[in-house]
Design an enzyme around this catalytic site. Structure first.
Site, PDB file in Angstrom:
ATOM      1  N   ASP A 181      10.403  14.745  46.950  1.00  0.00           N
ATOM      2  CA  ASP A 181      10.293  15.939  46.113  1.00  0.00           C
ATOM      3  C   ASP A 181      11.545  16.784  46.275  1.00  0.00           C
ATOM      4  OD1 ASP A 181       9.188  18.433  44.848  1.00  0.00           O
ATOM      5  OD2 ASP A 181       7.298  17.352  45.031  1.00  0.00           O
ATOM      6  N   ASP A 204      16.093  14.577  44.122  1.00  0.00           N
ATOM      7  CA  ASP A 204      15.786  14.886  42.729  1.00  0.00           C
ATOM      8  C   ASP A 204      15.613  13.540  42.017  1.00  0.00           C
ATOM      9  OD1 ASP A 204      16.061  15.426  39.917  1.00  0.00           O
ATOM     10  OD2 ASP A 204      16.999  17.345  40.423  1.00  0.00           O
ATOM     11  N   VAL A 205      14.473  13.346  41.360  1.00  0.00           N
ATOM     12  CA  VAL A 205      14.203  12.031  40.748  1.00  0.00           C
ATOM     13  C   VAL A 205      15.215  11.657  39.672  1.00  0.00           C
ATOM     14  CG1 VAL A 205      11.721  12.002  41.261  1.00  0.00           C
ATOM     15  CG2 VAL A 205      12.532  13.044  39.113  1.00  0.00           C
ATOM     16  N   TYR A 246       6.888  17.479  25.712  1.00  0.00           N
ATOM     17  CA  TYR A 246       6.190  16.957  26.899  1.00  0.00           C
ATOM     18  C   TYR A 246       5.418  15.691  26.532  1.00  0.00           C
ATOM     19  CZ  TYR A 246       2.828  16.836  30.767  1.00  0.00           C
ATOM     20  OH  TYR A 246       2.051  16.434  31.833  1.00  0.00           O
ATOM     21  N   LYS A 290       5.927  11.779  27.943  1.00  0.00           N
ATOM     22  CA  LYS A 290       4.842  11.012  28.571  1.00  0.00           C
ATOM     23  C   LYS A 290       4.543   9.728  27.781  1.00  0.00           C
ATOM     24  CE  LYS A 290       4.059  13.555  32.176  1.00  0.00           C
ATOM     25  NZ  LYS A 290       4.256  13.017  33.531  1.00  0.00           N
ATOM     26  N   THR A 326      -3.292  23.095  38.381  1.00  0.00           N
ATOM     27  CA  THR A 326      -2.281  22.911  39.444  1.00  0.00           C
ATOM     28  C   THR A 326      -1.224  23.997  39.221  1.00  0.00           C
ATOM     29  OG1 THR A 326      -0.849  21.491  38.099  1.00  0.00           O
ATOM     30  CG2 THR A 326      -2.542  20.360  39.408  1.00  0.00           C
TER      31      THR A 326
HETATM   32  N1  LIG Z   1      -1.698  19.358  35.713  1.00  0.00           N
HETATM   33  C1  LIG Z   1      -2.046  18.740  34.591  1.00  0.00           C
HETATM   34  O1  LIG Z   1      -2.836  19.246  33.770  1.00  0.00           O
HETATM   35  C2  LIG Z   1      -1.497  17.376  34.282  1.00  0.00           C
HETATM   36  C3  LIG Z   1      -2.146  16.619  33.288  1.00  0.00           C
HETATM   37  C4  LIG Z   1      -1.633  15.360  32.982  1.00  0.00           C
HETATM   38  C5  LIG Z   1      -0.532  14.871  33.647  1.00  0.00           C
HETATM   39  N2  LIG Z   1       0.068  15.641  34.597  1.00  0.00           N
HETATM   40  C6  LIG Z   1       1.236  15.080  35.271  1.00  0.00           C
HETATM   41  O2  LIG Z   1       0.931  14.940  36.641  1.00  0.00           O
HETATM   42  C7  LIG Z   1       2.131  15.020  37.404  1.00  0.00           C
HETATM   43  C8  LIG Z   1       1.953  16.047  38.501  1.00  0.00           C
HETATM   44  O3  LIG Z   1       1.758  17.322  37.899  1.00  0.00           O
HETATM   45  P1  LIG Z   1       1.083  18.527  38.692  1.00  0.00           P
HETATM   46  O4  LIG Z   1       0.118  19.164  37.770  1.00  0.00           O
HETATM   47  O5  LIG Z   1       0.656  18.062  40.025  1.00  0.00           O
HETATM   48  O6  LIG Z   1       2.343  19.514  38.802  1.00  0.00           O
HETATM   49  P2  LIG Z   1       2.950  20.344  40.032  1.00  0.00           P
HETATM   50  O7  LIG Z   1       3.906  21.287  39.413  1.00  0.00           O
HETATM   51  O8  LIG Z   1       1.845  20.870  40.876  1.00  0.00           O
HETATM   52  O9  LIG Z   1       3.732  19.213  40.863  1.00  0.00           O
HETATM   53  C9  LIG Z   1       4.895  18.607  40.366  1.00  0.00           C
HETATM   54  C10 LIG Z   1       5.790  18.281  41.533  1.00  0.00           C
HETATM   55  O10 LIG Z   1       6.945  17.610  41.017  1.00  0.00           O
HETATM   56  C11 LIG Z   1       8.076  18.101  41.711  1.00  0.00           C
HETATM   57  N3  LIG Z   1       9.290  17.930  40.924  1.00  0.00           N
HETATM   58  C12 LIG Z   1       9.619  18.562  39.759  1.00  0.00           C
HETATM   59  N4  LIG Z   1      10.833  18.185  39.344  1.00  0.00           N
HETATM   60  C13 LIG Z   1      11.286  17.293  40.270  1.00  0.00           C
HETATM   61  C14 LIG Z   1      12.483  16.554  40.389  1.00  0.00           C
HETATM   62  N5  LIG Z   1      13.483  16.681  39.495  1.00  0.00           N
HETATM   63  N6  LIG Z   1      12.621  15.709  41.444  1.00  0.00           N
HETATM   64  C15 LIG Z   1      11.630  15.598  42.369  1.00  0.00           C
HETATM   65  N7  LIG Z   1      10.479  16.288  42.311  1.00  0.00           N
HETATM   66  C16 LIG Z   1      10.306  17.127  41.267  1.00  0.00           C
HETATM   67  C17 LIG Z   1       7.760  19.575  41.945  1.00  0.00           C
HETATM   68  O11 LIG Z   1       8.583  20.143  42.976  1.00  0.00           O
HETATM   69  C18 LIG Z   1       6.285  19.508  42.300  1.00  0.00           C
HETATM   70  O12 LIG Z   1       6.092  19.352  43.694  1.00  0.00           O
HETATM   71  C19 LIG Z   1       3.234  15.361  36.419  1.00  0.00           C
HETATM   72  O13 LIG Z   1       3.910  14.193  36.041  1.00  0.00           O
HETATM   73  C20 LIG Z   1       2.474  15.933  35.232  1.00  0.00           C
HETATM   74  O14 LIG Z   1       3.194  15.817  34.039  1.00  0.00           O
HETATM   75  C21 LIG Z   1      -0.385  16.873  34.935  1.00  0.00           C
END
Ligand SMILES: NC(=O)c1ccc[n+]([C@@H]2O[C@H](COP(=O)([O-])OP(=O)(O)OC[C@H]3O[C@@H](n4cnc5c(N)ncnc54)[C@H](O)[C@@H]3O)[C@@H](O)[C@H]2O)c1
Length: 244
Positions: free
Chosen positions: A38, A56-57, A150, A154, A185
């Site tokens: 992360d 960073d990914v 977004y 995806k 989240t």
């Molecule tokens: N929360 C929702 O409703 C939801 C629904 C469907 C899909 N998702 C997907 O689930 C995944 C997790 O989302 P979440 O809700 O846990 O969000 P979150 O913001 O709680 O967690 C995302 C994490 O990704 C990290 N991150 C961001 N950019 C980064 C980078 N460039 N390099 C490394 N790390 C990085 C952040 O620091 C964070 O820890 C995401 O891919 C999101 O698109 C979320």
């Protein structure tokens, strides 16, 4: 059911928060050796975590070095979970290219970068697992939370999952995606006031928003030996929202 994950080595991108963090905890509970990858520090480290790598990914050299460190320390790598992501908001017409580059960069290029760095390690033991966290937004071009950009990012993750399942099967690597429904989240906090959350929940056949643990349970299964013949799938964890 014993998932057979004991001592398997896993890297969870975006593992410092939300869904990634819940996935890390689920894998740890199954006995896996879990590393978070992360850019951010977790507020609290999941108990039993093997380690944290900062990268960073979007940065191929940093990701390759981070995964190589994990593989060297653990003698290999079995599981990559791509959960790092960022949300987009606002209308398409007003969105500038900077927003698209940020969203696409983390959500799609980030998955490309992490998969490419992980594949040599995952292939070495012929039991590799890639689990990509897509979204229901992939199928609706955005939606209740998350905009068109977004959703498009995806949808790219969905296509990547299908194609990689085909290419990596001969190396013994399975590739699957999960499409979570809207989950409270840090990512969605600003968009989910009490009334909005309740309105969205009313449109979910099972009557509530998703929980990070709902997605984590499936991710652990897909990462496991038990899912060894499942590849190229995209499974919604949305309480029936897409079907409604
Ligand atoms: N929360 C929702 O409703 C939801 C629904 C469907 C899909 N998702 C997907 O689930 C995944 C997790 O989302 P979440 O809700 O846990 O969000 P979150 O913001 O709680 O967690 C995302 C994490 O990704 C990290 N991150 C961001 N950019 C980064 C980078 N460039 N390099 C490394 N790390 C990085 C952040 O620091 C964070 O820890 C995401 O891919 C999101 O698109 C979320």
């Amino acid at each position: 059911m014993d998932l057979g994950l004991a001592e398997r080595v896993a890297v969870v991108t975006g593992g410092a928060s939300g869904i990634g963090r819940a996935i890390a905890a689920a894998l740890i509970a199954e006995g896996a050796r879990v590393y978070l990858l992360d850019v951010a520090e977790p507020a609290e480290l999941p108990a039993g975590m093997a380690g944290m790598v900062h990268a960073d990914v979007r940065e191929p050299a940093a990701v390759a070095a981070a995964l190589a460190r994990v593989a060297q320390a653990e003698g290999g790598l079995d599981v990559l979970v791509n959960s790092a992501g960022v949300l987009g908001s606002g209308g398409f017409a007003e969105a500038d290219l900077a927003q698209w580059r940020r969203i696409e960069g983390v959500n799609l290029t980030g998955v490309v970068v992490c998969c490419q760095a992980a594949i040599p390690h995952l292939g070495a033991r012929r039991r590799g697992r890639i689990v990509n966290i897509a979204s229901v937004a992939a199928f609706r071009g955005g939606g209740a939370v998350g905009n068109v950009l977004y959703g498009a990012s995806k949808a790219g993750v969905v296509a990547l999952t299908l194609g990689l399942a085909r290419e990596l099967g001969p190396a013994g690597i399975t590739v699957n995606a999960i499409a979570p429904g809207i989950t409270p989240t840090a990512m969605t906090a600003a968009h989910l006031g009490v009334r909005r959350a309740a309105a969205i929940a009313r449109r979910v056949p099972l009557g509530r928003l998703a929980r990070a643990e709902d997605t984590a349970a499936l991710a652990a299964f897909l990462a496991s030996d038990r899912a060894g013949f499942i590849s190229g799938t995209v499974i919604p964890v949305d309480g029936g929202w897409l079907a409604a």
